[in-house]
Design a protein around this motif. Structure first.
Motif, short mmCIF file in Angstrom:
data_model
loop_
_atom_site.label_atom_id
_atom_site.label_comp_id
_atom_site.label_asym_id
_atom_site.label_seq_id
_atom_site.Cartn_x
_atom_site.Cartn_y
_atom_site.Cartn_z
N TYR A 9 1.11 -0.78 0.08
CA TYR A 9 0.17 0.40 0.18
C TYR A 9 0.96 1.46 -0.35
O TYR A 9 0.80 2.22 -0.63
CB TYR A 9 -1.03 -0.04 0.86
N VAL A 58 -7.39 2.93 -5.24
CA VAL A 58 -7.56 1.52 -5.03
C VAL A 58 -6.74 1.19 -4.23
O VAL A 58 -6.55 -0.66 -3.24
CB VAL A 58 -6.94 1.28 -6.79
N ALA A 59 -4.96 1.35 -4.21
CA ALA A 59 -4.06 1.43 -3.50
C ALA A 59 -5.53 1.11 -1.40
O ALA A 59 -4.88 0.26 -1.13
CB ALA A 59 -3.32 2.15 -3.12
N SER A 61 -7.62 0.27 -0.58
CA SER A 61 -8.98 -0.89 -1.10
C SER A 61 -8.15 -2.32 -0.33
O SER A 61 -8.54 -2.94 0.30
CB SER A 61 -9.52 -1.22 -2.00
N LEU A 62 -6.50 -1.99 -0.30
CA LEU A 62 -5.74 -3.48 0.49
C LEU A 62 -6.34 -3.69 2.08
O LEU A 62 -6.27 -4.14 1.77
CB LEU A 62 -4.48 -3.41 0.09
N ARG A 102 -5.34 -0.70 -16.06
CA ARG A 102 -5.04 -1.97 -14.82
C ARG A 102 -3.48 -2.67 -15.13
O ARG A 102 -2.92 -3.17 -14.09
CB ARG A 102 -6.34 -2.63 -15.47
N TYR A 105 -1.07 -1.05 -13.50
CA TYR A 105 -1.19 -1.28 -11.70
C TYR A 105 0.13 -2.19 -11.46
O TYR A 105 1.07 -1.91 -10.26
CB TYR A 105 -2.60 -1.32 -11.72
N TRP A 128 -3.57 -10.00 -3.36
CA TRP A 128 -4.04 -8.71 -3.61
C TRP A 128 -4.47 -8.46 -5.08
O TRP A 128 -5.34 -7.90 -5.27
CB TRP A 128 -2.69 -8.35 -4.01
N LEU A 132 -7.57 -6.05 -5.48
CA LEU A 132 -7.31 -4.84 -6.49
C LEU A 132 -8.23 -5.59 -7.83
O LEU A 132 -8.53 -4.19 -7.56
CB LEU A 132 -5.64 -4.69 -6.98
N THR A 135 -11.28 -4.31 -6.64
CA THR A 135 -11.94 -2.91 -6.46
C THR A 135 -12.03 -1.93 -7.91
O THR A 135 -12.97 -1.08 -8.59
CB THR A 135 -10.84 -2.68 -5.77
#
Length: 280
Positions: A9, A58-59, A61-62, A102, A105, A128, A132, A135
């Motif tokens: 993260y 998005v990170a 959401s981890l 995506r 990422y 992950w 991810l 998300t």
């Protein structure tokens, strides 16, 4: 909190700006697009800020529960979708960029795995991946919903405006209104014509409506039936109707179809009926 997830993260958050630059390098040149590689500097600045913030969300959401993630993402997609609509960005372009985002990422996750001193296992990566990608899928899903809701809302507003403009009651005096009809009248337009004219006549408080058909090139039984219904409804409201501007070819067709205008008050043209009313 899992140390490895926390580290990933932090890596993604710290590299959000670099991520955005790498993402921008893959953009094509498309005139007028927010995503274009040659977009104006102010547009590019806003897109960079949005994308970098997107990387962080998005990170995040981890570290979040599913409900927390959805709340965070929904707020972001609502604003971003509105911006893309405003800039006339096509949905196909949004979809293409979603794929680019995506891929970049996962390239950064790969960089993290290679650089970290932590012992990353295959199970870690798949954990992950599950979180991810869920998300990212949710982002795209909610973006499309908001995007289409805004778009359909605008289309509905435009359709309503067109409907009003297609049957505008023009107030000539405090008591007299004019309804100029132009073009072809189909079933849908005839229905809208009835509703719109009655509403506008009531609001304008007129007692006489001039129905000008000089712009109508064809009258069939359906159109005539709707016109008669409209006049009957107006009569119930205390509004007298005068039909004017019936073209020769329309009159001939009406006779052939057996459409009877005998009980309808008519005038040859708009100028003559207005002249008579002025004289009164």
């Amino acid at each position: 909190m899992d140390q490895k997830t926390e580290a990933l993260y932090q890596f993604l958050v710290d590299h959000a700006a670099n991520f955005t630059e790498d993402w921008l390098k893959r953009q094509k040149i498309k005139t007028g697009s927010d995503y274009s590689a040659d977009a104006p500097s102010d547009v590019m600045k806003k897109v960079k800020e949005q994308n970098s913030n997107y990387v962080r969300l998005v990170a995040k959401s981890l570290l979040q529960t599913e409900d927390e993630m959805k709340g965070t993402i929904s707020a972001w997609t609502s604003q971003t979708a509105a911006d893309r609509i405003k800039s006339k960005t096509e949905l196909t372009e949004v979809a293409w960029n979603s794929g680019v985002f995506r891929r970049v990422y996962w390239e950064y996750i790969q960089k993290f795995v290679k650089q970290t001193d932590l012992a990353i296992t295959l199970d870690d990566v798949f954990t992950w991946e599950k979180k991810l990608n869920y998300t990212l899928d949710y982002v795209f899903e909610t973006f499309i919903i908001v995007f289409m809701d805004i778009l359909m809302g605008r289309l509905a507003s435009q359709a309503s405006l067109i409907k009003e403009l297609s049957a505008p009651v023009i107030t000539l005096t405090k008591e007299i209104g004019l309804l100029p009809l132009i073009g072809e009248i189909d079933t849908t337009r005839a229905k809208n014509l009835m509703e719109s004219t009655l509403t506008q006549s009531i609001e304008a408080r007129i007692n006489t409506l001039i129905l000008d058909l000089s712009g109508v090139v064809m009258v069939d039984t359906m159109v005539a039936h709707q016109i008669f219904k409209l006049m009957d409804a107006l009569k119930l409201l205390g509004v007298q109707t005068i039909v004017t501007g019936i073209r020769p070819e329309v009159a001939q067709t009406s006779v052939q179809l057996g459409i009877d205008f005998a009980n309808i008050k008519t005038e040859g043209n708009l100028q003559s009926v207005i002249k008579k009313m002025i004289q009164r």
